[in-house]
Design an enzyme around this catalytic site. Structure first.
Site, PDB file in Angstrom:
ATOM      1  N   VAL A 123       0.863  -1.182   0.000  1.00  0.00           N
ATOM      2  CA  VAL A 123       0.000   0.000   0.000  1.00  0.00           C
ATOM      3  C   VAL A 123       0.897   1.228   0.000  1.00  0.00           C
ATOM      4  O   VAL A 123       2.066   1.158   0.379  1.00  0.00           O
ATOM      5  CB  VAL A 123      -0.949   0.033   1.218  1.00  0.00           C
ATOM      6  CG1 VAL A 123      -1.974  -1.075   1.131  1.00  0.00           C
ATOM      7  CG2 VAL A 123      -0.170  -0.052   2.516  1.00  0.00           C
ATOM      8  N   SER A 124       0.335   2.366  -0.417  1.00  0.00           N
ATOM      9  CA  SER A 124       1.142   3.576  -0.558  1.00  0.00           C
ATOM     10  C   SER A 124       1.305   4.357   0.730  1.00  0.00           C
ATOM     11  O   SER A 124       2.295   5.058   0.921  1.00  0.00           O
ATOM     12  CB  SER A 124       0.525   4.492  -1.633  1.00  0.00           C
ATOM     13  OG  SER A 124       0.499   3.834  -2.880  1.00  0.00           O
ATOM     14  N   THR A 125       0.325   4.265   1.631  1.00  0.00           N
ATOM     15  CA  THR A 125       0.391   5.048   2.863  1.00  0.00           C
ATOM     16  C   THR A 125       0.062   4.186   4.065  1.00  0.00           C
ATOM     17  O   THR A 125      -0.490   3.081   3.939  1.00  0.00           O
ATOM     18  CB  THR A 125      -0.600   6.229   2.824  1.00  0.00           C
ATOM     19  OG1 THR A 125      -1.939   5.702   2.897  1.00  0.00           O
ATOM     20  CG2 THR A 125      -0.446   7.044   1.564  1.00  0.00           C
TER      21      THR A 125
END
Length: 206
Positions: free
Chosen positions: A13-15
């Protein structure tokens, strides 16, 4: 006796705010053991993915990385294809659960080869436009411009990569394998930290 294919799950996931639950369920349902799942929180637009790099360091020929969707490998089509190309060079297969894509199957392999053909065409077009832009700028200003890469500043590194490009494709090393060799060729030059630097140089100088 045929060696059993080892399945390794990769979740990204990015964050920190995003959840991995959906991805985890998907790869477990496919058959990945929970202890063989690796999680990473990193942007798809960066090549700084330590968990992914660790996975690629221990994968064996014939193993498969299982992901939820292809976009877990990168934010752009070019980035995804470059990652797939590196996996293929090292004999590592890919399963994308949502996309129903398995590179170990005849159909998945055929789709992958077609994708690489278009990716190669895109790289050549980008390279040609970049070279034309640089040439036009230099002609206009009469000066050289831009900072040299840590490869171009070293004649030894350039010579090594030129020799590598002349090898038959089946004998060429991956960018990850080349990285320590190129750095060792000239210890006085700035250290190259990412395999992406080598991939970019090889694309432009083909």
């Amino acid at each position: 006796m045929k060696k059993e294919r080892r399945l390794i799950g990769y979740l990204r996931v990015s964050t920190d705010d995003q959840e991995l639950t959906l991805q985890r369920r998907a790869v477990i349902a496919y058959g990945v053991k929970p202890e063989h799942i690796y999680e990473e929180k990193a942007s798809g637009g960066t090549m700084n993915r330590p968990v992914w790099n660790r996975i690629m360091g221990f994968m064996r020929d014939g193993d498969a990385v299982v992901i939820w969707k292809l976009d877990r490998l990168g934010r752009t089509l070019t980035g995804v294809l470059e990652t797939l190309e590196e996996m293929r060079n090292e004999g590592v297969q890919l399963v994308s659960v949502t996309d129903s894509w398995d590179t170990s199957t005849p159909m998945g392999d055929a789709m992958f080869k077609m994708a690489l053909i278009f990716a190669e065409l895109e790289r050549k077009l980008i390279s040609e436009r970049t070279k034309a832009g640089i040439a036009a700028k230099r002609a206009e200003s009469g000066q050289t411009w831009g900072r040299k890469s840590p490869i171009d500043v070293s004649e030894k590194r350039v010579a090594m990569l030129r020799a590598h490009m002349e090898q038959p494709e089946k004998d060429r090393l991956t960018a990850r394998q080349l990285l320590p060799l190129v750095n060792a060729a000239d210890n006085k030059a700035p250290k190259i930290k990412s395999p992406e630097t080598l991939r970019r140089w090889l694309r432009i100088n083909r």
